[in-house]
Design an enzyme around this catalytic site. Sequence first.
Site, PDB file in Angstrom:
ATOM      1  CB  VAL A  55      -0.915  -0.059   1.334  1.00 25.23           C
ATOM      2  CG1 VAL A  55      -1.708   1.281   1.492  1.00 25.23           C
ATOM      3  CG2 VAL A  55      -1.816  -1.334   1.199  1.00 25.23           C
ATOM      4  CB  CYS A  56       2.113   3.766  -1.655  1.00 27.39           C
ATOM      5  SG  CYS A  56       1.299   3.688  -3.331  1.00 27.39           S
ATOM      6  CB  ALA A  57      -0.055   8.328  -1.441  1.00 24.98           C
TER       7      ALA A  57
END
Length: 189
Positions: free
Chosen positions: A63-65
Amino acid sequence: MNTTLTTSAVRERLHTLVVIDVRTPGEYAGGHLPGAHNVPLDQLDRALPALREAAGRGDLLMVCASGTRSQNAGTTLSSNGIPAASLEGGTAAWASAGGELHRPATTAAPKWAMDRQVRLTAGSVVLLGLLLGLLVHPAFQLLSAGVAGGLVFSAVTNTCGMAAMLSKLPWNRPCQADLDATLARLRNS
């Protein structure tokens, strides 16, 4: 990376996933998926043994932005024989879909998200270029033009060189003890 999961698919499977947030510690502190472990993208190589162990216990979700860094992380993991999926649209899509974001309880001042740091830096450099161009020499306006060109390139390629540089600053990097503690929790989860 083989798989991208939608927010609804992640919501159904969250309790079975090992969630790895590859954003900077400041971004992670600003809000992350429940149960996520923070392993910044630039520290991923160091975390490979722990991630390999975790992948043996459950599916990894990177997960990231926005989904770009998590896909890069997935490519790195895949090239090391570790299967992983990525959250489509990242934490922004998760929050937009009504997903809960956890924030660590801390007395420290909140850290700015990377996009806010990029906006401040880009705006400051553009303003500096314009002011120096008016007060010192018109050639300083090329500084503003360079930042504008970089922002256009960033939008077209969905990458951000300025964010990559800012992520190297001390307040955006985990201290050694934090990453070691995260890897220990990851091994024991």
